[in-house]
Design an enzyme around this catalytic site. Structure first.
Site, PDB file in Angstrom:
ATOM      1  N   ILE A   1       0.843  -1.203   0.000  1.00  0.00           N
ATOM      2  CA  ILE A   1       0.000   0.000   0.000  1.00  0.00           C
ATOM      3  C   ILE A   1       0.879   1.255   0.000  1.00  0.00           C
ATOM      4  O   ILE A   1       0.564   2.250  -0.668  1.00  0.00           O
ATOM      5  CB  ILE A   1      -0.975  -0.020   1.202  1.00  0.00           C
ATOM      6  CG1 ILE A   1      -1.943  -1.203   1.065  1.00  0.00           C
ATOM      7  CG2 ILE A   1      -1.746   1.293   1.300  1.00  0.00           C
ATOM      8  CD1 ILE A   1      -2.865  -1.410   2.270  1.00  0.00           C
TER       9      ILE A   1
ATOM     10  N   TYR B   1      -3.180  -8.467  16.140  1.00  0.00           N
ATOM     11  CA  TYR B   1      -3.120  -7.468  15.065  1.00  0.00           C
ATOM     12  C   TYR B   1      -4.297  -6.493  15.150  1.00  0.00           C
ATOM     13  O   TYR B   1      -4.122  -5.270  15.185  1.00  0.00           O
ATOM     14  CB  TYR B   1      -3.127  -8.212  13.724  1.00  0.00           C
ATOM     15  CG  TYR B   1      -3.204  -7.325  12.497  1.00  0.00           C
ATOM     16  CD1 TYR B   1      -2.053  -6.821  11.906  1.00  0.00           C
ATOM     17  CD2 TYR B   1      -4.442  -7.000  11.927  1.00  0.00           C
ATOM     18  CE1 TYR B   1      -2.126  -6.018  10.784  1.00  0.00           C
ATOM     19  CE2 TYR B   1      -4.524  -6.195  10.811  1.00  0.00           C
ATOM     20  CZ  TYR B   1      -3.371  -5.707  10.246  1.00  0.00           C
ATOM     21  OH  TYR B   1      -3.443  -4.908   9.135  1.00  0.00           O
TER      22      TYR B   1
HETATM   23  C1  UD2 Z   1      -8.455 -10.373   5.891  1.00  0.00           C
HETATM   24  C2  UD2 Z   1      -7.049  -9.874   6.070  1.00  0.00           C
HETATM   25  C3  UD2 Z   1      -6.575 -10.126   7.430  1.00  0.00           C
HETATM   26  C4  UD2 Z   1      -7.532  -9.611   8.487  1.00  0.00           C
HETATM   27  C5  UD2 Z   1      -8.908 -10.193   8.237  1.00  0.00           C
HETATM   28  C6  UD2 Z   1      -9.891  -9.560   9.222  1.00  0.00           C
HETATM   29  C7  UD2 Z   1      -5.848 -10.041   3.949  1.00  0.00           C
HETATM   30  C8  UD2 Z   1      -4.835 -10.789   3.177  1.00  0.00           C
HETATM   31  N1  UD2 Z   1      -6.155 -10.561   5.149  1.00  0.00           N
HETATM   32  O1  UD2 Z   1      -8.447 -11.773   5.984  1.00  0.00           O
HETATM   33  O2  UD2 Z   1      -5.324  -9.461   7.581  1.00  0.00           O
HETATM   34  O3  UD2 Z   1      -7.556  -8.200   8.415  1.00  0.00           O
HETATM   35  O4  UD2 Z   1      -9.325  -9.879   6.903  1.00  0.00           O
HETATM   36  O5  UD2 Z   1     -11.164  -9.993   8.994  1.00  0.00           O
HETATM   37  O6  UD2 Z   1      -6.357  -9.022   3.547  1.00  0.00           O
HETATM   38  N2  UD2 Z   1      -9.192 -18.291   0.532  1.00  0.00           N
HETATM   39  C9  UD2 Z   1      -9.381 -19.357  -0.313  1.00  0.00           C
HETATM   40  N3  UD2 Z   1      -8.294 -19.850  -0.972  1.00  0.00           N
HETATM   41  C10 UD2 Z   1      -7.033 -19.362  -0.813  1.00  0.00           C
HETATM   42  C11 UD2 Z   1      -6.851 -18.271   0.077  1.00  0.00           C
HETATM   43  C12 UD2 Z   1      -7.971 -17.756   0.730  1.00  0.00           C
HETATM   44  O7  UD2 Z   1     -10.496 -19.869  -0.470  1.00  0.00           O
HETATM   45  O8  UD2 Z   1      -6.086 -19.866  -1.445  1.00  0.00           O
HETATM   46  C13 UD2 Z   1     -10.376 -17.725   1.206  1.00  0.00           C
HETATM   47  C14 UD2 Z   1     -10.231 -17.607   2.700  1.00  0.00           C
HETATM   48  O9  UD2 Z   1     -10.564 -18.815   3.339  1.00  0.00           O
HETATM   49  C15 UD2 Z   1     -11.226 -16.487   2.995  1.00  0.00           C
HETATM   50  C16 UD2 Z   1     -11.156 -15.600   1.730  1.00  0.00           C
HETATM   51  O10 UD2 Z   1     -10.536 -16.401   0.737  1.00  0.00           O
HETATM   52  O11 UD2 Z   1     -12.537 -16.992   3.118  1.00  0.00           O
HETATM   53  C17 UD2 Z   1     -10.327 -14.355   1.927  1.00  0.00           C
HETATM   54  O12 UD2 Z   1      -9.094 -14.737   2.511  1.00  0.00           O
HETATM   55  P1  UD2 Z   1      -7.890 -13.686   2.718  1.00  0.00           P
HETATM   56  O13 UD2 Z   1      -6.817 -14.438   3.440  1.00  0.00           O
HETATM   57  O14 UD2 Z   1      -7.552 -13.035   1.448  1.00  0.00           O
HETATM   58  O15 UD2 Z   1      -8.501 -12.541   3.644  1.00  0.00           O
HETATM   59  P2  UD2 Z   1      -9.378 -12.583   4.998  1.00  0.00           P
HETATM   60  O16 UD2 Z   1     -10.629 -11.817   4.685  1.00  0.00           O
HETATM   61  O17 UD2 Z   1      -9.514 -13.940   5.561  1.00  0.00           O
END
Ligand code: UD2
Length: 317
Positions: free
Chosen positions: A13, A147
């Site tokens: 960012i 975090y």
């Molecule tokens: C985001 C933030 C995290 C935290 C969180 C708070 C990112 C990278 N992470 O996590 O830091 O702020 O929000 O709520 O922005 N998934 C798949 N396949 C993959 C990888 C991920 O299905 O190979 C799914 C994962 O299980 C989730 C979704 O994609 O349901 C988003 O995952 P993420 O890790 O990009 O972000 P998130 O929202 O879990």
């Protein structure tokens, strides 16, 4: 034109924010220790006579204060952080140092030098799970990680200092940010960076759970514009806003967009949902529109098309 000090300037960012500010004609003092940031992210910025990079650790006592006193910026955009929720769980002491103690040093540097404005990289992680959707800024804050806790405490710390010592604090609660330069290397990287790499390599992806979970994906170039507005727009008062689109995209839809552009790549595999995974995360963008004049412009379809094509984006568009 203003002089803006950006911490974490070599990060994902931070480098986009730096590029955006330079394209607007601002002067940028970049700070990074290259712990997770990369100098290559600043290849373009380093060509500008209005940019200088200072390799220092924001959490090191006295280092940032000395630079701020020497440079006397109009605003500090504080983006340097331990950016992984997972790493904050594995190493909460490091999270405290980089995500809370460093914030105190930023506040103190702003106070001592008389910096007028501080913009802070907050996160949707401060809300935790279970907030009513779409999430408004007034929702209950129940962070579920070191975090998220440090980001929430940092907001309060900065806002209290700003109110007491007379500088304006703007906290930016980023939702799921994606775009060029996001590191796809860790299993905990953002899902779009992982999908972009794997589809680009002709490999299938894994969807955890049923694929119906949704996120509010915001393009990093929109986030850079939001940061520039928070740092430079005249007349802003202190506050905290969601930086999001207000639009939900499911994991299944995301994979569908990639699959349509990579028809030869095998269909996604499904694996059990990740423990602790949030089902839905959607932000309400109204406060950012009202307070900052910020509305996200890039749809997920457009952002992904650019990411997949690797085409340069027009910064000021
Ligand atoms: C985001 C933030 C995290 C935290 C969180 C708070 C990112 C990278 N992470 O996590 O830091 O702020 O929000 O709520 O922005 N998934 C798949 N396949 C993959 C990888 C991920 O299905 O190979 C799914 C994962 O299980 C989730 C979704 O994609 O349901 C988003 O995952 P993420 O890790 O990009 O972000 P998130 O929202 O879990």
């Amino acid at each position: 034109m203003a002089k803006i000090l950006v911490t974490g300037a070599a990060g994902f960012i931070g480098s986009h924010t730096t590029d955006f500010l330079l394209a607007e004609g601002q002067t940028v003092v970049g700070v990074d220790n290259l712990r997770t940031g990369r100098r290559e992210n600043l290849d373009s910025a380093l060509q500008s006579p209005r940019f200088a990079l200072h390799l220092l650790d924001v959490a090191a006592p006295g280092a940032l204060a000395a630079l701020v006193a020497a440079e006397r910026p109009d605003a500090i955009v504080h983006l340097a952080a331990l950016v992984s929720v997972q790493e904050s769980m594995a190493n909460p002491a490091l999270n405290f140092s980089l995500n809370l103690h460093a914030t105190q040093l930023v506040a103190e540097a702003a106070r001592v030098t008389g910096v007028g404005r501080v913009v802070f990289a907050s996160s949707a992680a401060i809300y935790g799970d279970g907030a009513e959707q779409p999430i408004r800024e007034s929702a209950e804050k129940r962070p579920v990680s070191p975090y998220g806790a440090a980001k929430l405490a940092s907001e309060d710390l900065l806002l209290g200092h700003g109110a007491c010592y007379g500088f304006t604090v703007r906290c930016q609660r980023y939702f799921n940010v994606y775009g060029p330069r996001q590191d796809p290397a860790s299993p905990y990287s953002g899902v779009i960076s992982i999908f972009a790499r794997r589809y680009g390599e002709g490999k299938g992806v894994t969807i955890y759970g049923d694929g119906r979970q949704t996120r509010d994906f915001v393009a990093v170039r929109d986030v850079a514009r939001a940061n520039a507005l928070a740092a430079t727009r005249p007349g802003l008062v202190a506050g905290s806003v969601n930086i999001c689109t207000g639009r939900a995209t499911s994991l299944g839809e995301l994979a569908g967009i990639f699959s349509a552009r990579h028809p030869d790549v095998p269909a996604p595999a499904h694996a059990p949902a990740r423990p602790g995974d949030i089902r839905h995360s959607l932000g309400d963008p109204a406060a950012a529109a009202a307070e900052l004049g910020f509305t996200a412009r890039t749809t997920v379809a457009e952002g992904l098309a650019e990411l997949i094509a690797g085409s340069p984006v027009s910064l000021l568009s």
